[in-house]
Design an enzyme around this catalytic site. Structure first.
Site, mmCIF file in Angstrom:
data_model
loop_
_atom_site.group_PDB
_atom_site.id
_atom_site.type_symbol
_atom_site.label_atom_id
_atom_site.label_comp_id
_atom_site.label_asym_id
_atom_site.label_seq_id
_atom_site.Cartn_x
_atom_site.Cartn_y
_atom_site.Cartn_z
ATOM 1 C CB CYS A 161 -10.122 -2.491 -8.816
ATOM 2 S SG CYS A 161 -10.234 -3.451 -7.350
ATOM 3 C CG HIS A 183 -1.798 -0.464 0.745
ATOM 4 N ND1 HIS A 183 -2.164 -2.744 1.212
ATOM 5 C CD2 HIS A 183 -3.081 -0.931 0.316
ATOM 6 C CE1 HIS A 183 -3.374 -2.972 0.987
ATOM 7 N NE2 HIS A 183 -3.737 -2.384 0.220
HETATM 8 C C1 PEP Z 1 -5.964 -5.863 -4.269
HETATM 9 O O1 PEP Z 1 -6.273 -6.459 -3.534
HETATM 10 O O2 PEP Z 1 -5.965 -5.802 -5.773
HETATM 11 C C2 PEP Z 1 -6.856 -4.169 -4.131
HETATM 12 C C3 PEP Z 1 -7.293 -3.741 -5.201
HETATM 13 O O3 PEP Z 1 -7.076 -3.678 -3.081
HETATM 14 P P1 PEP Z 1 -5.730 -3.138 -2.018
HETATM 15 O O4 PEP Z 1 -4.868 -2.901 -3.275
HETATM 16 O O5 PEP Z 1 -6.534 -2.042 -1.471
HETATM 17 O O6 PEP Z 1 -5.287 -4.614 -1.091
#
Ligand code: PEP
Ligand code: MG
Length: 576
Positions: free
Chosen positions: A507, A194
């Protein structure tokens, strides 16, 4: 002229594109000593000031302990957890307050008592306790940092343009970086943490995984960092710096004019529509949306509305922020992912109470179902905001139908609890499931029956499928070349969703990888959601391919059994 030594070049992974130049500075959580405040505060107010700072330090340490436990295991997390407990020690507190009553400032009292305890431990015969003496210095630093209101991050803002180096850095730290940080370089890290996602969102060039950076770099020396190639040049000469600055000026003069207007659909050459949506993590990213014309927000990471706050925002404050997003995008849709606390984004203690350790182990929707009051208020803010534009909700880390049904029931009760004029129009909002764990992918059929749409979070789905942490530097290979197992899961999910007439978005970070996009299009994906900086390139890739070619490529890719073969196929098929 004295001969200058050649620059040192370190090679890491470029995870956030762009070139940064500046003086090298090291990010560290320890603080420089600060002068004690002037004036003569009353003993009582000084004690209160001390207690407040101690409580804040305790909260911060507990939060950091939970994060470390997640990232590095209980042993490392336990160290900070123990520091948090030491702050509550009755003897430690009594001695400090006694000194304050005798007229010492809070800073001086903390310093004196921790020094005394540290000396006592280091003088004893027990070597384990000798080593623990530095713990008192660490906790004194934490309290003094709170008392001074100076954080290591705010100290950075006085250093001019800098490239910041660190062993690792948390997402909350990235959010607070001052604007003079022109690049980030980490010894550890990967493309899908993140912290990295945030650096990209904030368009801060970043290189990770350079190994023993902190040994080879000196604070103050000139550094050039290329977040594309992953090169970090230490002790760079002025000529090199100037060349890179020129390059930077040219490349930041704006992307080639984009013929797409807001609202225009994105089509392949043979007319297949693929929506291009934005992933938004921070409110300030809304400013980037005008340049790249997404058809909506496919992933709004709501947990960041809470993560870098020092206190819990009221329900009205939460509502106002959500409403601002909805109004900014209207009539385009915003998909709000309900908070995904856990792992490298532990819920702040002011949401849970610092002692609620059990909830630190839960993630996503499971965490929300353990914190129903918070969850209901959170849902209310999104539901009420839906009247100001177009809104959908999706739940993160759903493992299967039981949990999905429970969460959906909470959503329905929450809608029913709202006054009529605050309820969403038609009494409902589209509800999606994030497919981020293999169990959800395998149970896609039932989930597709009961949800309105899917969004595949490939960052988590990949780590849970291949059993490799998303922070692992080798993840970059997998995220670039699409492991066959992940491809087959995505294929299965899209098929199951389409059988029930439900659209599916990707996503995760995979959605913007140029050589992978044609395969995803060929699988029949309905939308790709990505950080805004990737959107223009993804759009032109889609416009340059035909659905027919992409379907053929996807068919070939689905036959493949190893990553190396997949890499071969994609590289051959792709001009990128
Ligand atoms: C994912 O896990 O691909 C996602 C889009 O959520 P995050 O990156 O916030 O965990
Ligand atoms: Mg995820």
């Amino acid at each position: 002229m004295a001969p200058t030594s050649p620059p040192t070049i370190l090679k890491g992974l470029g995870v956030s594109e762009g070139i940064g130049t500046g003086h090298f500075a090291i990010f560290s959580r320890s603080v420089q000593k600060v002068p004690t405040p002037s004036g003569a505060p009353s003993e009582q107010s000084e004690i209160l000031r001390y207690r407040q700072a101690r409580d804040e330090a305790e909260k911060r340490l507990s939060r950091a302990a939970a994060q470390l436990t997640r990232e590095l295991g209980p042993q490392q997390g336990g160290i900070l957890g123990a520091h948090a407990l030491m702050l509550k020690d009755a003897l430690f507190n009594q001695e400090i307050e006694l000194l304050i009553q005798k007229g010492k400032t809070a800073e001086a009292a903390v310093e004196m008592v921790s020094q005394k305890l540290a000396d006592r431990l280091s003088a004893g015969p027990n070597s384990y306790l000798n080593e623990r003496s530095s713990d008192f210095q660490n906790i004194a630093d934490e309290i003094i940092q709170e008392l001074s209101g100076v954080s290591p991050l705010s100290l950075l803002s006085e250093l001019g343009e800098i490239i910041l180096g660190a062993r690792e850095i948390g997402p909350a730290d990235i959010v607070e970086l001052p604007s003079n940080v022109k690049g980030l370089v980490l010894e550890t890290g990967s493309a899908t943490t993140h912290a990295t996602i945030l650096a990209r969102s904030l368009r801060i060039p970043m290189v990770v995984g350079v190994g023993e950076l902190l040994k080879s770099a000196k604070e103050g020396e000139n550094v050039v960092l290329d977040g594309g190639s992953g090169q970090v040049i230490l002790a760079a000469g002025m000529e090199l710096i100037e060349t890179h600055r020129k390059h930077l000026a040219q490349s930041s003069s704006g992307p080639a004019p984009d013929s797409i207007m807001q609202g225009d659909p994105v089509l392949t050459r043979d007319g297949r529509r693929v929506k291009i949506l934005a992933n938004v993590t921070l409110m300030r990213e809304l400013e980037n949306l005008d340049d790249c014309h997404p058809e909506g927000i496919g992933l709004f990471r709501t947990e960041f509305l809470f993560l870098h706050q020092t206190s819990m925002p009221s329900e009205e404050e939460q509502f106002e922020r959500i409403r601002r997003v909805v109004e900014a995008l209207s009539p385009r849709r915003v998909v709000f992912r309900t908070v995904d606390f856990g792992a490298d984004k532990p819920a702040p203690p002011h949401l849970t109470g610092a002692s609620n350790q059990a909830s630190h182990d839960l993630r996503g929707i499971r965490w929300c179902l353990e914190h129903l009051d918070f969850f209901r208020a959170h849902l209310r803010t999104i539901l009420r905001a839906s009247r100001f534009g177009s809104v959908a909700i999706m739940f993160p880390m759903v493992p299967g139908l039981e949990i999905f049904r429970k969460a959906k029931a909470v959503l329905q009760e929450t809608i029913a609890s709202l006054p009529l004029d605050e309820r969403p129009r038609e009494n409902s909002v589209p509800l999606g499931v994030m497919i981020e764990v293999p169990s959800a992918a395998l149970m896609a059929s039932g989930l597709a029956r009961e949800a309105d749409f899917f969004s595949i979070g490939t960052n988590d789905l990949l780590q849970y499928t291949v059993g490799l942490d998303r922070q692992d530097p080798t993840m970059i290979m997998l995220n670039t070349f699409l492991p066959p197992s992940l491809l087959r899961l995505i294929h299965f999910v899209v098929e199951e969703a389409h059988k029930k007439g439900k659209p599916t978005t990707i996503c995760g970070e995979l959605a913007h990888v140029p050589i992978v996009i044609p395969v995803l299009v060929g699988l029949g994906i309905d939308a790709l959601s990505m950080e805004t900086s990737w959107i223009p390139r993804a759009r032109s890739i889609i416009q340059s391919v035909s659905f027919e070619e992409c379907s053929l490529l996807a068919k070939q890719a689905l036959e493949i059994e190893t990553l190396a073969e997949m890499k071969n196929l994609l590289e051959k098929a792709s001009p990128y």
